[in-house]
Design an enzyme around this catalytic site. Structure first.
Site, mmCIF file in Angstrom:
data_model
loop_
_atom_site.group_PDB
_atom_site.id
_atom_site.type_symbol
_atom_site.label_atom_id
_atom_site.label_comp_id
_atom_site.label_asym_id
_atom_site.label_seq_id
_atom_site.Cartn_x
_atom_site.Cartn_y
_atom_site.Cartn_z
ATOM 1 N N GLU A 327 0.850 -1.194 0.000
ATOM 2 C CA GLU A 327 0.000 0.000 0.000
ATOM 3 C C GLU A 327 0.885 1.243 0.000
ATOM 4 O OE1 GLU A 327 -4.143 -1.062 2.287
ATOM 5 O OE2 GLU A 327 -2.524 -0.213 3.494
ATOM 6 N N CYS A 328 0.650 2.148 -0.939
ATOM 7 C CA CYS A 328 1.324 3.439 -1.011
ATOM 8 C C CYS A 328 2.838 3.258 -0.943
ATOM 9 C CB CYS A 328 0.811 4.370 0.095
ATOM 10 S SG CYS A 328 1.138 6.119 -0.230
ATOM 11 N N GLY A 329 3.485 3.594 0.177
ATOM 12 C CA GLY A 329 4.922 3.412 0.265
ATOM 13 C C GLY A 329 5.342 1.970 0.051
ATOM 14 N N TYR A 331 3.780 -0.121 -1.876
ATOM 15 C CA TYR A 331 3.630 -0.295 -3.321
ATOM 16 C C TYR A 331 4.877 0.223 -4.031
ATOM 17 C CZ TYR A 331 1.314 0.482 -7.934
ATOM 18 O OH TYR A 331 0.957 0.493 -9.264
ATOM 19 N N THR A 427 -1.333 -0.912 -4.398
ATOM 20 C CA THR A 427 -2.237 0.233 -4.592
ATOM 21 C C THR A 427 -1.625 1.461 -3.932
ATOM 22 O OG1 THR A 427 -3.449 -0.106 -2.508
ATOM 23 C CG2 THR A 427 -4.267 -1.276 -4.464
#
Length: 436
Positions: A327-329, A331, A427
């Protein structure tokens, strides 16, 4: 039976978190059990709440969660003496389009729970106008109760008297006024407050805030303004499935943005969570059946992540046979490369083709509704996932198959679709809940 209050303000940066922490610790010093919540998608503040109260705090979010989920989460306050919900941004700030049970505004939670609102007002650069702002917030939505205000950063006794008099004239109680006090300022960085676990002196800072607020605020009057509250039985709990039975969770200063309610929901469904530190060059537990890399600050540690060969090779080996999600970082670390703020390009794990740059900063912020085009751990194709995105990185390349069709809160399609390749998915949004 607990006493419930919401701490809110006209805007961000006024002092909501500091007042919430100070009240919680001051009442705790008096022998009261205090339970905190965070209204909205902020994933940093709950750790500060836990530091102040000794009890885990979770997010409640009217855009992403239905009333049953919110009731389920707040029911943890049943054995508390005082329950405080800290708001996000301004009292009525949310998105234009209604979500599951509201727009994400703090006012939704206050109205839903029937808790009065204590406003933190910073009257810097004004005087009587502060009363007009408070009166406007009080009257904007019928059914919402304003308990009173705490003034923050008052310039002088004369300044305080002017504001107090104006508020008294419009019938708004003033619980206290706080002069400027640098010793209780919480350090910040680009995604918000520096995390509680990174501050060795956080306990002393909260104690000083509690002492300062107790000196300037009528704690008894604030407590008397709270609504008596006992949680209603929740028809539905959280609609969050664990991504696997045994979950290897990256957890350190670079990977720390995970919603507490998510971890609790996973454990509540019987999942086991083992943590590992990529910054310490640790690989995921080989006995786990899924690996989850949450967001955080990999851009501040990109060189170390790139140099940690055991972590990178261990994650690649894990992904050959089992799902890995970021997720985010997280990802970004699953991608090919990450360019830091100084323009230095660092090789990441290469499980996905994503390449990002923090040198080309642009803020991405807002709620996200994703319809999965392919499965990701814990969720089937076609599932509708609600989450929140907040980062400053820019996509240089996103060549893999998209994981989902992603919309913002207005319904507009956005470019941050997430990616999938082999057993790896990622994501940019942080998952909050799945639509039922």
């Amino acid at each position: 039976m607990a006493a419930g209050l919401v701490i809110s303000a006209p805007a961000s940066g006024v002092g909501k978190t500091t007042l919430t922490l100070a009240l919680a610790r001051a009442w705790r010093h008096r022998g009261l059990n205090v339970q905190c919540f965070k209204s909205g998608p902020d994933y940093i503040d709950p750790a500060f709440h836990a530091a102040a109260t000794g009890r885990a705090s979770v997010n409640v979010d009217s855009w992403a969660m239905d009333r049953g989920a919110i009731a389920h989460l707040v029911s943890r306050g049943v054995d508390a003496d005082v329950v405080l919900a800290e708001g996000s941004m301004g009292l009525f700030d949310g998105v234009a389009a209604r979500g599951v049970s509201g727009t994400g505004a703090t006012a939704d939670i206050a109205e839903m729970l029937g808790w009065p609102v204590v406003l933190v007002i910073d009257p810097s650069g004004q005087a009587q106008t502060a009363a007009a702002i408070a009166a406007g917030l009080r009257d904007y939505r019928p059914g919402l109760k304003l308990a009173g205000v705490v003034l923050n950063r008052v310039a002088s006794p004369r300044h305080q008297d002017l504001v107090r008099h104006a508020l008294n004239e419009v019938g708004i109680a003033v619980f206290g006024a706080l002069p400027r006090h640098a010793e209780i300022s919480l350090p910040k960085r680009h995604l918000g407050l520096v995390q509680a676990e990174e501050q060795a002196e956080i306990g002393k800072l909260i104690d000083e805030a509690a002492r300062f607020v107790a000196e300037h605020v009528d704690l008894d009057a604030v407590l008397r303004s709270a609504a008596s509250w006992s949680p209603q039985p929740a028809v539905n709990g959280l609609n969050v499935a664990p991504p696997g039975q045994r979950i290897a969770l990256a957890r350190d200063a670079a990977f720390s943005f995970v919603y507490p309610h998510m971890l609790e929901a996973w454990r509540g469904a019987g999942a086991e969570i083992s943590t590992f530190s990529p910054l310490a060059d640790e690989a995921p537990d080989a006995s786990a059946d899924v690996c989850w890399l949450p967001g955080g600050y990999p851009e501040l540690h990109a060189g170390k992540i790139a140099a940690n060969a055991h972590f990178r090779s261990g994650l690649r080996a894990f992904a050959e046979t089992r799902p890995v999600h970021g997720e985010c970082g997280g990802y970004m670390v699953l991608g090919t490369a990450l360019t830091d703020a100084d323009g230095v390009r660092h090789e990441m794990t290469g499980l996905l083709g994503l390449e990002t740059s923090f040198a080309k900063r642009r803020m991405h912020l807002g709620y996200r509704l994703a319809e999965l085009a392919a499965p990701m751990p814990g969720h089937r194709p076609g599932a509708r996932l609600r989450g929140h995105e907040f980062h400053y990185s820019t996509i240089i390349a996103q060549p893999d198959m998209p994981l989902a069709v992603v919309h913002d809160a207005t319904g507009a399609v956005i470019a941050e679709t997430g990616s999938r390749r082999g057993h790896a998915t990622g994501t940019f949004f942080h998952l909050i809940a799945e639509d039922r």
